[in-house]
Design a protein around this motif. Structure first.
Motif, short mmCIF file in Angstrom:
data_model
loop_
_atom_site.label_atom_id
_atom_site.label_comp_id
_atom_site.label_asym_id
_atom_site.label_seq_id
_atom_site.Cartn_x
_atom_site.Cartn_y
_atom_site.Cartn_z
N LYS A 1 17.49 1.84 -6.61
CA LYS A 1 18.00 0.26 -6.44
C LYS A 1 16.98 -0.48 -6.23
O LYS A 1 17.12 -1.81 -6.04
N GLY A 2 15.97 -0.07 -5.46
CA GLY A 2 14.87 -0.70 -5.09
C GLY A 2 14.27 -0.36 -3.86
O GLY A 2 14.05 1.02 -3.71
N TYR A 3 13.78 -1.02 -2.80
CA TYR A 3 13.24 -0.39 -1.61
C TYR A 3 13.76 -0.77 -0.53
O TYR A 3 14.41 -1.78 -0.23
N ILE A 4 14.09 0.19 0.50
CA ILE A 4 14.66 0.21 1.79
C ILE A 4 13.97 0.43 3.03
O ILE A 4 12.75 1.17 2.77
N PHE A 5 14.08 -0.13 4.13
CA PHE A 5 13.15 -0.31 5.53
C PHE A 5 13.49 1.11 6.07
O PHE A 5 14.60 1.48 6.03
N VAL A 6 12.65 1.68 6.33
CA VAL A 6 12.59 3.17 7.07
C VAL A 6 11.87 3.06 8.35
O VAL A 6 10.51 2.55 8.31
N ARG A 7 12.29 3.75 9.32
CA ARG A 7 11.29 3.77 10.63
C ARG A 7 10.65 5.02 10.43
O ARG A 7 11.17 5.97 10.35
N VAL A 8 9.40 5.10 10.71
CA VAL A 8 8.40 6.30 10.53
C VAL A 8 8.08 6.56 11.71
O VAL A 8 7.51 5.89 12.71
N LYS B 1 0.92 -1.04 0.09
CA LYS B 1 0.01 0.12 -0.12
C LYS B 1 0.59 1.23 -0.02
O LYS B 1 1.99 1.36 0.49
N ILE B 2 0.53 2.06 -0.72
CA ILE B 2 1.37 3.58 -0.79
C ILE B 2 0.73 4.48 0.33
O ILE B 2 -0.64 4.60 0.30
N VAL B 3 1.45 4.77 1.28
CA VAL B 3 0.92 5.89 2.35
C VAL B 3 1.95 6.85 2.35
O VAL B 3 3.05 7.07 2.29
N LYS B 4 0.96 8.00 2.68
CA LYS B 4 1.54 9.30 2.64
C LYS B 4 1.83 9.80 4.17
O LYS B 4 0.80 9.95 4.68
N ILE B 5 2.94 10.14 4.51
CA ILE B 5 3.18 10.71 6.05
C ILE B 5 4.06 11.96 6.08
O ILE B 5 5.01 11.95 5.36
N LYS B 6 3.30 13.08 6.39
CA LYS B 6 3.93 14.37 6.37
C LYS B 6 4.38 14.82 4.96
O LYS B 6 5.65 15.30 4.62
N GLY B 7 3.43 14.37 3.84
CA GLY B 7 3.84 14.68 2.68
C GLY B 7 4.90 13.86 1.76
O GLY B 7 5.33 13.97 0.73
#
Length: 70
Positions: free
Chosen positions: A63-70, A41-47
């Motif tokens: 290069k792909g997708y990386i894990f981030v802490r939101v 799912k695409i989520v927008k957080i603070k724009g």
């Protein structure tokens, strides 16, 4: 003469110490995921756009997708 010696010693002590902390210059080890699963799912957080699946948020890079802490 005495004031100049005291002033010089104070300036030397101030220049010898630093308020800066050590900053690690090595890049962190990051696992890059080449393809997102079909159920993301695409989520927008603070724009900003993040991709969400398996309870984790990911950011898209060249290069792909990386894990981030939101």
């Amino acid at each position: 003469m005495r004031t100049s010696v005291i002033l010089f010693s104070v300036l030397f002590m101030l220049s010898a110490t630093s308020c800066a902390t050590y900053v690690e210059s090595r890049p962190a080890k990051v696992t890059v995921i080449k393809k997102a699963p079909k159920h993301y799912k695409i989520v927008k957080i603070k724009g900003k756009r993040y991709y969400f699946w398996n309870g984790n948020h990911y950011r898209k890079t060249r290069k792909g997708y990386i894990f981030v802490r939101v």
